[in-house]
Design a protein around this motif. Structure first.
Motif, PDB file in Angstrom:
ATOM      1  N   LEU A 173       0.812  -1.170   0.136  1.00 26.27           N
ATOM      2  CA  LEU A 173       0.084   0.164   0.032  1.00 26.27           C
ATOM      3  C   LEU A 173       0.946   1.393   0.090  1.00 26.27           C
ATOM      4  O   LEU A 173       1.096   1.816   1.158  1.00 26.27           O
ATOM      5  N   ILE A 174       1.483   1.608  -1.213  1.00 21.31           N
ATOM      6  CA  ILE A 174       2.257   2.692  -1.574  1.00 21.31           C
ATOM      7  C   ILE A 174       1.341   3.855  -1.743  1.00 21.31           C
ATOM      8  O   ILE A 174       0.487   3.776  -2.640  1.00 21.31           O
ATOM      9  N   VAL A 175       1.330   5.052  -0.990  1.00 21.36           N
ATOM     10  CA  VAL A 175       0.288   6.089  -0.949  1.00 21.36           C
ATOM     11  C   VAL A 175       0.990   7.275  -1.055  1.00 21.36           C
ATOM     12  O   VAL A 175       2.318   7.483  -0.919  1.00 21.36           O
ATOM     13  N   SER A 176       0.185   8.304  -1.651  1.00 21.67           N
ATOM     14  CA  SER A 176       0.478   9.814  -1.492  1.00 21.67           C
ATOM     15  C   SER A 176       1.164  10.247  -0.061  1.00 21.67           C
ATOM     16  O   SER A 176       0.615   9.830   0.986  1.00 21.67           O
ATOM     17  N   GLY A 177       1.949  11.060   0.056  1.00 17.52           N
ATOM     18  CA  GLY A 177       2.504  11.585   1.414  1.00 17.52           C
ATOM     19  C   GLY A 177       1.486  12.401   1.930  1.00 17.52           C
ATOM     20  O   GLY A 177       1.466  12.619   3.032  1.00 17.52           O
ATOM     21  N   LYS A 178       0.231  13.109   1.162  1.00 15.79           N
ATOM     22  CA  LYS A 178      -0.932  13.480   1.837  1.00 15.79           C
ATOM     23  C   LYS A 178      -1.534  12.586   2.795  1.00 15.79           C
ATOM     24  O   LYS A 178      -2.056  13.028   3.674  1.00 15.79           O
TER      25      LYS A 178
ATOM     26  N   ASP B  39      -2.855  29.136  -5.593  1.00 20.34           N
ATOM     27  CA  ASP B  39      -3.530  27.976  -5.391  1.00 20.34           C
ATOM     28  C   ASP B  39      -2.938  26.633  -5.442  1.00 20.34           C
ATOM     29  O   ASP B  39      -2.964  25.534  -5.854  1.00 20.34           O
ATOM     30  N   ILE B  40      -1.545  26.957  -4.528  1.00 20.15           N
ATOM     31  CA  ILE B  40      -0.592  25.905  -4.189  1.00 20.15           C
ATOM     32  C   ILE B  40      -0.669  25.525  -2.743  1.00 20.15           C
ATOM     33  O   ILE B  40      -0.454  26.552  -1.858  1.00 20.15           O
ATOM     34  N   HIS B  41      -0.880  24.236  -2.189  1.00 20.07           N
ATOM     35  CA  HIS B  41      -1.185  24.304  -0.721  1.00 20.07           C
ATOM     36  C   HIS B  41      -0.218  23.002  -0.452  1.00 20.07           C
ATOM     37  O   HIS B  41      -0.742  22.115  -0.387  1.00 20.07           O
ATOM     38  N   PRO B  42       1.023  23.483   0.072  1.00 21.58           N
ATOM     39  CA  PRO B  42       1.917  22.455   0.482  1.00 21.58           C
ATOM     40  C   PRO B  42       1.132  21.662   1.700  1.00 21.58           C
ATOM     41  O   PRO B  42       0.556  22.375   2.506  1.00 21.58           O
ATOM     42  N   ASP B  43       1.975  20.454   1.934  1.00 21.21           N
ATOM     43  CA  ASP B  43       1.430  19.578   3.095  1.00 21.21           C
ATOM     44  C   ASP B  43       2.389  19.844   4.245  1.00 21.21           C
ATOM     45  O   ASP B  43       1.848  19.797   5.333  1.00 21.21           O
TER      46      ASP B  43
ATOM     47  N   GLY C 293      -6.656  15.614  -2.282  1.00 21.54           N
ATOM     48  CA  GLY C 293      -6.941  16.818  -2.262  1.00 21.54           C
ATOM     49  C   GLY C 293      -6.184  17.669  -1.337  1.00 21.54           C
ATOM     50  O   GLY C 293      -5.736  17.344  -0.585  1.00 21.54           O
ATOM     51  N   PRO C 294      -6.359  19.113  -1.483  1.00 20.84           N
ATOM     52  CA  PRO C 294      -5.527  20.036  -0.867  1.00 20.84           C
ATOM     53  C   PRO C 294      -6.382  20.244   0.804  1.00 20.84           C
ATOM     54  O   PRO C 294      -7.545  20.011   0.902  1.00 20.84           O
ATOM     55  N   LYS C 295      -5.478  20.318   1.701  1.00 20.83           N
ATOM     56  CA  LYS C 295      -6.089  20.666   2.977  1.00 20.83           C
ATOM     57  C   LYS C 295      -6.702  22.208   3.094  1.00 20.83           C
ATOM     58  O   LYS C 295      -7.579  22.469   3.803  1.00 20.83           O
ATOM     59  N   GLY C 296      -5.979  23.010   2.434  1.00 23.18           N
ATOM     60  CA  GLY C 296      -6.332  24.343   2.306  1.00 23.18           C
ATOM     61  C   GLY C 296      -7.121  24.988   1.362  1.00 23.18           C
ATOM     62  O   GLY C 296      -7.298  24.151   0.586  1.00 23.18           O
TER      63      GLY C 296
END
Length: 431
Positions: free
Chosen positions: A34-39, A209-213, A395-398
């Protein structure tokens, strides 16, 4: 530990079906990893609260193997990463941006690992226009190879150039991928990040519209072997994280080696940090070098690393490694460069030696996850985040709250000129 007899839960199977990003599915169509996004990892640790995922720098095969085993024992979501200096085009490790995902996938399937794992390209450094041009080719190649998260690190540059580099490279990072940005080059107590600098970077990204984790700061740590106990400035970190709260960005803590367990617990408890990098300590531990609670190698009376007999590599191979370093006049901080020339020799040791190398990493990482980072039992939270989204893309948090018209290139340069900051001494602070 092997995959034989592994029981996969219904939630795991559902997450496996929808939670793996398209590059991972394409590379490993029949995988049970289960390799996933860092998000996904960030959301899980944030959901638990006051908890950090270990981001283990896989400088060798045994670090990756041991860290994955520790995460499985702790039922913890984990990040396996490699930095540009360690695993880029001019690397000092055999593990690199282009084979790390394959190594993680193979080990997860072999050992029946059922916790979510992000594969992170850490410290993708940008120091010049030439680096930007190379990045436009290289970043897509890394995602082609299974990377699921990246840190765009232009912190070596002035504030306006840092932001503009992040803007220029964002189109090359998949929207679903984990994203880390950095302000303030990691160089210890010199050139500490400020609230003003961090806000400038995050607000400028937000306007586009860029929302870093995650955001990484120079909050008092250094890479590599830390000789002092200055360490993380918790109050500064908490102040910056509080200022960034409207933008919903988490913290990434770099340079944990050299910080006591007490200080690391404090950074988890008092800040919004969800990712903590551990590199040098794991390398040393895998080799059999004795370390203290700070993750610092312990030296003998002659100022040499103290090797624990019967732990890590064989005594004969350790003697060869030391002789190799001494013949080149390497200082203690240069021992990381042993990774590349000795990886195959490490892999060629007897099975019981290879096992004790991985086991030593496992024990250290398990203690960090459970007793220091408060990261245990975050795997179900990561799986639930995937199931709630019904997708690999959380999706983004912000949301965008800054006016794009106020963050054009000209306005960015004007704003940066007004920032008061101390970048600290010049020099090469890569790890």
């Amino acid at each position: 530990m092997s995959r034989t007899g592994t029981q996969y839960s219904a939630d795991f199977e559902r997450a496996l079906a929808v939670g793996r990003p398209p590059n991972v599915v394409r590379l490993f169509p029949n995988s049970k990893a289960l390799i996933v996004s860092g998000k996904v990892i960030d959301r899980a640790l944030a959901a638990k609260g006051h908890a950090m995922a270990i981001a283990a720098n896989g400088r060798n095969y045994f670090v990756v193997r041991g860290a994955l085993r520790a995460a499985q024992r702790a039922n913890a979501a984990i990040i396996i990463e490699i930095a540009k200096s360690e695993g880029g085009a001019n690397a000092y490790c055999a593990v690199n941006y282009w084979n790390l995902a394959r190594l993680v996938d193979a080990l997860c399937n072999e050992m029946g690992i059922t916790v979510p794992v992000a594969v992170h390209a850490d410290h993708y450094g940008i120091k010049s226009e030439a680096d930007l041009e190379a990045a436009r080719v290289e970043i897509p190649s890394m995602f082609d190879a299974g990377i699921t998260s990246i840190a765009i690190d232009a912190s070596h540059l002035p504030d306006d150039q840092n932001l503009l580099a992040n803007l220029a490279l964002n189109p090359y990072v998949p929207k679903w991928a984990g994203l880390e940005t950095e302000v303030g080059e990691i160089k210890g107590k010199e050139g500490l990040s400020t609230v003003e600098e961090a806000l400038f970077l995050i607000q400028g990204l937000n306007a586009h519209d860029i929302h870093p984790d995650w955001i990484a700061l120079n909050n008092g740590t250094t890479h590599g072997i830390e000789a002092s106990d200055e360490g993380i400035q918790v109050d500064l970190t908490a102040e910056i994280h509080a200022a960034l709260e409207p933008y919903r960005v988490s913290g990434a803590q770099h340079g944990t080696s050299g910080n006591s367990s007490a200080r690391l617990r404090e950074i988890a408890a008092r800040t919004r940090t969800t990712k903590a990098n551990v590199a040098t300590a794991l390398q040393m531990i895998s080799w059999g070098v004795e370390v203290n609670d700070y993750g610092n190698a312990i030296l003998d009376d002659q100022g040499r690393f103290r090797k624990v007999e019967g732990e890590g590599v064989t005594e004969a191979l350790w003697a060869e490694m030391v002789a190799y370093a001494e013949a080149r006049g390497w200082k203690k901080g240069d021992y990381k460069r042993l990774n590349l020339p000795f990886e195959n020799k490490l892999l060629g040791q007897p099975a019981e030696v290879r096992e004790r190398m991985a086991r030593r990493v496992e024990e250290f990482v398990h203690r960090l996850i459970v007793d220091v980072f408060n990261g245990a039992d975050t795997a179900p939270l990561a799986i639930q985040a995937i199931l709630d989204a019904g997708s690999y893309d959380l999706g983004p948090k912000g949301r965008r709250i800054e006016d794009p018209a106020e963050w054009t290139e000209d306005r960015i340069r004007q704003r940066a000129a007004a920032i008061q900051s101390d970048k600290g001494p010049a020099g090469d602070f890569d790890d």
